[in-house]
Scaffold this motif. Structure first.
Motif, PDB file in Angstrom:
ATOM      1  N   GLN A  86      87.940 113.200 -82.739  1.00  0.00           N
ATOM      2  CA  GLN A  86      87.347 114.540 -82.834  1.00  0.00           C
ATOM      3  C   GLN A  86      85.825 114.471 -82.764  1.00  0.00           C
ATOM      4  OE1 GLN A  86      89.786 113.281 -84.749  1.00  0.00           O
ATOM      5  NE2 GLN A  86      91.457 114.759 -84.882  1.00  0.00           N
ATOM      6  N   SER A  87      85.281 113.288 -83.025  1.00  0.00           N
ATOM      7  CA  SER A  87      83.836 113.100 -82.995  1.00  0.00           C
ATOM      8  C   SER A  87      83.564 111.785 -82.261  1.00  0.00           C
ATOM      9  CB  SER A  87      83.383 113.008 -84.449  1.00  0.00           C
ATOM     10  OG  SER A  87      82.050 113.330 -84.607  1.00  0.00           O
ATOM     11  N   VAL A  88      82.650 111.808 -81.275  1.00  0.00           N
ATOM     12  CA  VAL A  88      82.398 110.610 -80.462  1.00  0.00           C
ATOM     13  C   VAL A  88      80.896 110.293 -80.477  1.00  0.00           C
ATOM     14  CG1 VAL A  88      82.646 109.567 -78.166  1.00  0.00           C
ATOM     15  CG2 VAL A  88      84.365 111.198 -78.967  1.00  0.00           C
ATOM     16  N   PRO A  89      80.457 109.410 -81.383  1.00  0.00           N
ATOM     17  CA  PRO A  89      79.036 109.049 -81.397  1.00  0.00           C
ATOM     18  C   PRO A  89      78.711 108.057 -80.275  1.00  0.00           C
ATOM     19  CG  PRO A  89      80.189 107.950 -83.216  1.00  0.00           C
ATOM     20  CD  PRO A  89      81.214 108.770 -82.489  1.00  0.00           C
ATOM     21  N   ILE A  90      77.725 108.400 -79.467  1.00  0.00           N
ATOM     22  CA  ILE A  90      77.253 107.487 -78.417  1.00  0.00           C
ATOM     23  C   ILE A  90      75.869 107.003 -78.855  1.00  0.00           C
ATOM     24  CG2 ILE A  90      76.693 107.208 -75.967  1.00  0.00           C
ATOM     25  CD1 ILE A  90      79.665 107.778 -76.333  1.00  0.00           C
ATOM     26  N   ASN A  91      75.820 105.730 -79.252  1.00  0.00           N
ATOM     27  CA  ASN A  91      74.560 105.136 -79.716  1.00  0.00           C
ATOM     28  C   ASN A  91      73.909 104.376 -78.574  1.00  0.00           C
ATOM     29  OD1 ASN A  91      74.816 105.303 -82.908  1.00  0.00           O
ATOM     30  ND2 ASN A  91      76.827 104.652 -82.153  1.00  0.00           N
ATOM     31  N   ARG A  92      72.561 104.407 -78.556  1.00  0.00           N
ATOM     32  CA  ARG A  92      71.838 103.455 -77.698  1.00  0.00           C
ATOM     33  C   ARG A  92      71.366 102.352 -78.640  1.00  0.00           C
ATOM     34  NH1 ARG A  92      66.477 105.071 -74.279  1.00  0.00           N
ATOM     35  NH2 ARG A  92      67.543 104.477 -72.385  1.00  0.00           N
ATOM     36  N   LEU A  93      71.573 101.100 -78.241  1.00  0.00           N
ATOM     37  CA  LEU A  93      71.213  99.996 -79.138  1.00  0.00           C
ATOM     38  C   LEU A  93      69.777 100.145 -79.637  1.00  0.00           C
ATOM     39  CD1 LEU A  93      71.953  97.126 -80.336  1.00  0.00           C
ATOM     40  CD2 LEU A  93      70.654  96.214 -78.400  1.00  0.00           C
ATOM     41  N   VAL A  94      69.603 100.019 -80.954  1.00  0.00           N
ATOM     42  CA  VAL A  94      68.271  99.873 -81.538  1.00  0.00           C
ATOM     43  C   VAL A  94      68.124  98.362 -81.767  1.00  0.00           C
ATOM     44  CG1 VAL A  94      66.771 100.499 -83.470  1.00  0.00           C
ATOM     45  CG2 VAL A  94      68.556 102.101 -82.723  1.00  0.00           C
ATOM     46  N   PRO A  95      67.323  97.676 -80.939  1.00  0.00           N
ATOM     47  CA  PRO A  95      67.264  96.216 -81.081  1.00  0.00           C
ATOM     48  C   PRO A  95      66.595  95.832 -82.399  1.00  0.00           C
ATOM     49  CG  PRO A  95      66.153  96.972 -79.065  1.00  0.00           C
ATOM     50  CD  PRO A  95      66.410  98.176 -79.897  1.00  0.00           C
ATOM     51  N   ILE A  96      67.249  94.939 -83.135  1.00  0.00           N
ATOM     52  CA  ILE A  96      66.759  94.563 -84.467  1.00  0.00           C
ATOM     53  C   ILE A  96      66.304  93.106 -84.437  1.00  0.00           C
ATOM     54  CG2 ILE A  96      67.377  94.350 -86.925  1.00  0.00           C
ATOM     55  CD1 ILE A  96      67.722  97.224 -86.018  1.00  0.00           C
ATOM     56  N   LYS A  97      65.055  92.890 -84.843  1.00  0.00           N
ATOM     57  CA  LYS A  97      64.502  91.532 -84.888  1.00  0.00           C
ATOM     58  C   LYS A  97      65.337  90.664 -85.834  1.00  0.00           C
ATOM     59  CE  LYS A  97      59.894  89.647 -84.585  1.00  0.00           C
ATOM     60  NZ  LYS A  97      59.968  88.442 -85.352  1.00  0.00           N
ATOM     61  N   GLY A  98      65.682  89.486 -85.366  1.00  0.00           N
ATOM     62  CA  GLY A  98      66.479  88.577 -86.189  1.00  0.00           C
ATOM     63  C   GLY A  98      67.952  88.571 -85.810  1.00  0.00           C
ATOM     64  N   THR A  99      68.396  89.608 -85.048  1.00  0.00           N
ATOM     65  CA  THR A  99      69.798  89.638 -84.599  1.00  0.00           C
ATOM     66  C   THR A  99      69.894  89.029 -83.197  1.00  0.00           C
ATOM     67  OG1 THR A  99      69.606  91.813 -83.533  1.00  0.00           O
ATOM     68  CG2 THR A  99      70.240  91.804 -85.858  1.00  0.00           C
ATOM     69  N   PRO A 100      71.076  88.581 -82.803  1.00  0.00           N
ATOM     70  CA  PRO A 100      71.228  88.004 -81.460  1.00  0.00           C
ATOM     71  C   PRO A 100      70.863  88.990 -80.342  1.00  0.00           C
ATOM     72  CG  PRO A 100      73.150  87.519 -82.822  1.00  0.00           C
ATOM     73  CD  PRO A 100      72.310  88.478 -83.607  1.00  0.00           C
ATOM     74  N   LEU A 101      70.869  90.286 -80.633  1.00  0.00           N
ATOM     75  CA  LEU A 101      70.566  91.271 -79.587  1.00  0.00           C
ATOM     76  C   LEU A 101      69.124  91.777 -79.652  1.00  0.00           C
ATOM     77  CD1 LEU A 101      73.849  93.421 -79.401  1.00  0.00           C
ATOM     78  CD2 LEU A 101      73.138  91.520 -77.955  1.00  0.00           C
ATOM     79  N   GLU A 102      68.259  91.034 -80.351  1.00  0.00           N
ATOM     80  CA  GLU A 102      66.884  91.528 -80.546  1.00  0.00           C
ATOM     81  C   GLU A 102      66.159  91.767 -79.224  1.00  0.00           C
ATOM     82  OE1 GLU A 102      64.651  88.731 -82.884  1.00  0.00           O
ATOM     83  OE2 GLU A 102      64.680  87.206 -81.324  1.00  0.00           O
TER      84      GLU A 102
END
Ligand code: SAM
Ligand code: DTB
Ligand code: SF4
Length: 329
Positions: free
Chosen positions: A215-231
């Motif tokens: 009923q609810s579909v959140p579409i996030n754009r990555l917020v890159p976080i320093k220290g994570t593999p996706l930084e």
């Protein structure tokens, strides 16, 4: 009855000429929603950090050094105080997140108390607490929880590169329980983790294959976080992101499609296109869980410029009326 989507059909939507896709998405939006009407949800992290899961995007995973301060489950009073503030600012739904793999049994009575207290404020409640047992789903349903947020986040294939501590099927299992108990599903994903368009297609296919459309579909754009593999993940192209919103609108015609994390990196023009493509909900308030969201003041200016019509809490409407009468007198 929900439409059965094939992977091929979803790929074809993505491949449409951009204006054709936007036209189709906007047409679906108009068939099911009042133009410009916008749902406002506020977020609060009620338990911070030290999560045993290793989600490569997340500042709260105990596997990475992201410099955050761990915090225990907040008190009911403090949570209610935050919800009241969110309500004053206009939000009608209060979403609470906890950095858990699954909620510890000892905290369930407090979770129930929190749900009841927020509902007593006249707000819709949403929680995201990780995986749930059958008993916990029933407890949340009895307490009156409106939505449970549990994201599939990406395609089954790409998921394995992002999280190793749980499986995609475990995610689907919790969502299936939530749906069977009659709690509304809030389920979406993150764009821009390095996934391909095919992954985005597969992700939306999985969302559409749940027992019921979320009923609810959140579409996030990555917020890159320093220290994570996706930084250092490269940002997803703006047009590709807008396409994803448009395809989600076509596939989930009556759902809330929420423009979620990552709005800080989106221009006014990009917001405008996302709304045209059918996004009809946003996170409201200057903080998401750990990271920043646009300030209310900026969002107000934007919504005014775009003639959007946010659905406000009655408290915010009253404040607005008082403000207008003072300005007018
Ligand atoms: N621990 C619970 C869980 O993972 O289900 C709830 C909290 S978790 C932070 C909720 C969602 O936030 C994730 O599924 C993901 O979609 C989103 N999220 C977390 N970190 C993010 C980031 N850096 N950028 C964008 N979205 C993020
Ligand atoms: C969702 O899909 N997005 C929200 C909510 N569900 C819980 C969380 C976004 C988190 C963004 C990064 C942060 O602030 O921690
Ligand atoms: Fe973060 Fe939730 Fe993953 Fe824990 S389970 S690391 S809180 S996204």
């Amino acid at each position: 009855m929900k439409q059965k989507w094939t992977v091929e059909q979803i790929s074809q939507l993505f491949a449409l000429p951009f204006n054709e896709l936007l036209f189709q998405a906007h047409t679906v939006y108009r068939q099911h929603h009042e133009v410009g009407k916008l749902q406002l949800s506020s977020l609060l992290n009620i338990k911070t950090g030290a999560c045993p899961e290793d989600c490569a995007y997340c500042p709260q995973s105990g596997h990475y050094s992201t410099g955050i301060e761990k915090e225990k489950l907040m008190s009911v009073e403090d949570i209610v105080a935050k919800a009241k503030l969110a309500r004053e600012k206009g939000a009608t739904r209060f979403c609470m997140g906890a950095a858990w793999r699954n909620p510890p049994a000892k905290h369930m009575p407090k979770i129930v108390e929190i749900i009841k207290a927020i509902k007593a404020l006249g707000m819709e409640t949403c929680m995201t607490l990780g995986m749930l047992s059958d008993e916990q789903v029933d407890t949340l349903q009895d307490a009156g929880l409106d939505y449970y947020n549990h994201n599939l986040d990406t395609s089954p294939e790409f998921y394995k590169k992002i999280i190793s501590t749980r499986t995609y099927d475990e995610r689907i299992d919790t969502l299936t329980k939530v749906d069977a108990a009659g709690i509304k599903m809030c389920c979406g994903g993150i764009m821009g983790m390095g996934e391909s368009r095919d992954d985005r297609v597969q992700f939306l296919y999985q969302l559409a294959s749940l027992p019921q459309l979320p009923q609810s579909v959140p579409i996030n754009r990555l917020v890159p976080i320093k220290g994570t593999p996706l930084e250092a993940a490269p940002q997803i192209d703006n047009i590709e992101f807008i396409r994803t919103i448009a395809v989600a609108r076509i596939m989930f015609p009556t759902s809330y499609v929420r423009l979620s994390a990552g709005r800080e990196t989106m221009s006014d023009e990009m917001h405008a296109l996302c709304f045209f493509a059918g996004a009809n909900s946003i996170f409201w308030g200057d903080k998401l869980l750990m990271t920043k969201n646009p300030e209310n003041e900026h969002d107000w200016q934007l919504l005014n410029k775009l003639d959007m019509n946010p659905v406000l809490s009655s408290q915010a409407k009253q404040q607005q009326a008082e403000h207008n009468s003072t300005v007018g007198s």
